[in-house]
Scaffold this motif. Sequence first.
Motif, PDB file in Angstrom:
ATOM      1  N   HIS A   1       0.670  -1.080   0.070  1.00 53.96           N
ATOM      2  CA  HIS A   1      -0.091  -0.023   0.041  1.00 53.96           C
ATOM      3  C   HIS A   1       0.903   1.264  -0.177  1.00 53.96           C
ATOM      4  N   VAL A   2       1.331   1.801  -1.118  1.00 52.64           N
ATOM      5  CA  VAL A   2       2.119   3.030  -1.216  1.00 52.64           C
ATOM      6  C   VAL A   2       1.150   4.137  -1.114  1.00 52.64           C
TER       7      VAL A   2
ATOM      8  N   LEU B   1       6.221  11.769  -0.551  1.00 54.47           N
ATOM      9  CA  LEU B   1       6.604  10.462   0.234  1.00 54.47           C
ATOM     10  C   LEU B   1       7.963  10.439   0.423  1.00 54.47           C
ATOM     11  N   PHE B   2       8.889  11.048  -0.203  1.00 56.77           N
ATOM     12  CA  PHE B   2      10.304  10.963  -0.055  1.00 56.77           C
ATOM     13  C   PHE B   2      10.481  11.909   0.986  1.00 56.77           C
TER      14      PHE B   2
ATOM     15  N   LEU C   1      10.073  -1.067   7.569  1.00 53.72           N
ATOM     16  CA  LEU C   1       8.898  -0.385   7.754  1.00 53.72           C
ATOM     17  C   LEU C   1       8.318   0.627   6.577  1.00 53.72           C
ATOM     18  N   TYR C   2       7.266   0.923   6.600  1.00 54.95           N
ATOM     19  CA  TYR C   2       6.756   1.469   5.338  1.00 54.95           C
ATOM     20  C   TYR C   2       6.134   2.893   5.876  1.00 54.95           C
ATOM     21  N   LEU C   3       6.167   3.773   5.054  1.00 56.04           N
ATOM     22  CA  LEU C   3       5.023   4.881   5.164  1.00 56.04           C
ATOM     23  C   LEU C   3       4.063   4.712   3.802  1.00 56.04           C
ATOM     24  N   SER C   4       3.113   5.566   3.739  1.00 60.70           N
ATOM     25  CA  SER C   4       2.037   5.470   2.698  1.00 60.70           C
ATOM     26  C   SER C   4       1.776   7.195   2.261  1.00 60.70           C
TER      27      SER C   4
END
Length: 430
Positions: free
Chosen positions: A60-61, A327-328, A403-406
């Motif tokens: 899930h971007v 996002l970046f 870990l991720y960010l969206s």
Amino acid sequence: MSVDLNVALSERARQVLPGGHLSPSRKLGQPYAFVRAEGAYLYDANGQRYTDYHCGFGAHVLGHGIASIRDRVFEVSQRIDLIGAGIIDLEVEAAEALVRLIPCAEQVAFCNSGSEATYHALRLARAVTGAQRIIKFQGGYHGWHDYVAMNGQSAAEKLDDYDPMSDGILFDAARHTVILPYNDADAVEHYLKANPGQVAAIIVEPIAHNMGAVAATREFLQALRLLSSEHGVILIFDEVITGFRHALGGYQALIGVTPDLATFGKAASSGYPVGFVAGRRDLLERVGRSGERGVFMGGTFNGTPSTLAAVLATIDALSQQGVYERLFALGDYLRSQLDGIIERLGIEAQSAGFGSVWLLYFFSGPYRQYRDLLANDDELDLALRRRLIEQRQIFQPLQLKRLYLSASHTREIVDDTLGLIEDNLRSLRR
């Protein structure tokens, strides 16, 4: 007394699912049963809200439940479902879009997962070259199949040995896989020269996110490109994590090194089951043949209309101006704030990541390959993750896991999590 619905659902799951879950990597330590997802949040059966930094293994971007994705899938489902014969318009439209975006892509072959994509890419490489061996790198993960399910997060004593990830792997298949250290072009060159004509493919994550966020140097990837060409080896970039998450064209579009084949999955369809192999026409045309010299790549659900609709909608959404820039920027902000926490608390750690992927390594000093990560304080890493899960932050409770960010995360959401991280690290340090 009120019933804990998470516990109740988990008890039911234990009766009908092996271990009470779909895989050990989904366990969070205590019963959690999720019934809704929206944006950056998950909601459990008891109605509690959680901030999600797992993002469906990175799929899930954009975030959960994005209306434009859901609407496109619904629209397509009103006119067509699984056909399994001839072609459908969505196959052509999705493949044309991917060929435009991905540097290595002259043709695209669809399947249903990243593991399927790497399996098919390696089979194709063996068919084209006539060689049997493949080179993968210690710490890399390329799926569940016997060709590559080995030498992931290995113990120190297993670094120079065969280290299968599962019981039941067929050793006769696995023994043709050669494990070399990441970011070590000299080791690759030495092996290729010592074993001429024996290697069919080199498969590599251009950023090794399966050991957190160890980036390949440009020089390493350029050397792999040169060595592959010189020795008649197929160079495969595994972009199952990096593809669409860091750029629509994959990390190859950012680093400027073009493989022969690349595998994609996860983020390409915002959570719908997808995988695909993109690459040179002369290679992928072998997949289109039957009989002699054909490379079979069957699958009833390859190119399912709902998935292809999600791919096209994801491309549209990620093509909007500013999505990747935001996002970046959020990832850079998060890592800079983590570095500030580390400095204030005086702990031995460092932030790591690229773009919207992030984590903390609990050691100081440089890292280029998996061996360097053995310095990580796994006990502290796991203790922090478990505490944060208890505070309704969704982390994988496994050391070194990214870990991720969206695009649904905001600075306010991140700041709340940073406060929890600092409080927990201060407590754990004491």
